[in-house]
Each structure stands twice: as structure tokens, then as C-alpha cells.
Write a protein that holds these residues in place. Sequence first.
Motif, PDB file in Angstrom:
ATOM      1  N   ALA A  21       0.834  -1.210   0.000  1.00  0.00           N
ATOM      2  CA  ALA A  21       0.000   0.000   0.000  1.00  0.00           C
ATOM      3  C   ALA A  21       0.864   1.254   0.000  1.00  0.00           C
ATOM      4  CB  ALA A  21      -0.928  -0.008   1.214  1.00  0.00           C
ATOM      5  N   LEU A  22       1.933   1.248   0.786  1.00  0.00           N
ATOM      6  CA  LEU A  22       2.845   2.392   0.796  1.00  0.00           C
ATOM      7  C   LEU A  22       3.558   2.542  -0.539  1.00  0.00           C
ATOM      8  CD1 LEU A  22       4.343   2.024   4.375  1.00  0.00           C
ATOM      9  CD2 LEU A  22       2.942   3.924   3.536  1.00  0.00           C
ATOM     10  N   ALA A  23       3.949   1.414  -1.138  1.00  0.00           N
ATOM     11  CA  ALA A  23       4.615   1.467  -2.442  1.00  0.00           C
ATOM     12  C   ALA A  23       3.687   2.037  -3.509  1.00  0.00           C
ATOM     13  CB  ALA A  23       5.091   0.074  -2.851  1.00  0.00           C
ATOM     14  N   ALA A  24       2.394   1.736  -3.393  1.00  0.00           N
ATOM     15  CA  ALA A  24       1.414   2.224  -4.370  1.00  0.00           C
ATOM     16  C   ALA A  24       0.966   3.656  -4.065  1.00  0.00           C
ATOM     17  CB  ALA A  24       0.208   1.300  -4.391  1.00  0.00           C
ATOM     18  N   ARG A  25       1.498   4.235  -2.994  1.00  0.00           N
ATOM     19  CA  ARG A  25       1.157   5.608  -2.582  1.00  0.00           C
ATOM     20  C   ARG A  25      -0.346   5.789  -2.366  1.00  0.00           C
ATOM     21  NH1 ARG A  25       5.512   9.510  -3.825  1.00  0.00           N
ATOM     22  NH2 ARG A  25       7.220   8.299  -4.642  1.00  0.00           N
ATOM     23  N   LEU A  26      -0.948   4.803  -1.710  1.00  0.00           N
ATOM     24  CA  LEU A  26      -2.369   4.896  -1.385  1.00  0.00           C
ATOM     25  C   LEU A  26      -2.581   5.931  -0.285  1.00  0.00           C
ATOM     26  CD1 LEU A  26      -3.428   1.128  -1.371  1.00  0.00           C
ATOM     27  CD2 LEU A  26      -3.690   2.809  -3.195  1.00  0.00           C
TER      28      LEU A  26
END
Length: 125
Positions: A21-26
Amino acid sequence: SRVDSSRPVSPTACFALPALALAARLPIAAVAALSAVGETGLLLSTRLYVTAIQRTFDPEMMSRVSSFGLTGSAAAYPLGLACAAPLASAVTVGPALGLAGMALATSMLGPLLAPSIRLFEQSIE
């Protein structure tokens, strides 16, 4: 409804969700929600693991079996920390989190490829 035990599921793989989720910048609310799901999956998986160990091994062997599992976990943790900073500096933080999330999911779902894990049955006495 009953759970089909012939189709294994690893709730531990949910632990990879916060990093992904952090990698996807959610948005932060989504990261928080996925973190709760991930932690719940980890807690559930830990309970299933402990139950399986208790039902599989004699009480005299419990401390030894548990210590092997904990030693393996403790040995891998510093290795992950040692790899995190160089990886993040080489590819930036977002892709490093994505790789970490995929590595977590792979390491937790990978054992399901082994027939001995998929077909594991516990004797309930």
C-alpha cells in the motif's frame, strides 16, 4: 459455512499489504486499513501455527521445536534490515517497499507449493 481445507490459505500473506500500500502511494486511510488487515492476518496465522505445533509434537518436544522456529525468524530479521537501506538508496523508497511487499508475500505463500504443507493433517486427540 465450512472452510474447504483442501484449498490452503495463508493469512500471513496479508502482512505484505501495508508495504504494498505504501509502495502504491495509497491514501493514509487505505494504508491504515490494510495495516489492520495485515496485522489481523499475522495474528491469525500465528495462532494457527501454534495450534498445529501443539497438536503435532509431544509436549516434551515443544520447547525445542519452538526454539528452532524462533531462531530461524530471529536470524532472518537482521539480514532484512541490512538489505533495506542499500536497496532503498539504489531504487528509491517506493520501489523498495514494493519489492519488500512482494518478497513478504512470496516467502509466506511459497511454502504452500510444497505438497507436504498443502496436505498437512493434524491428528486431534
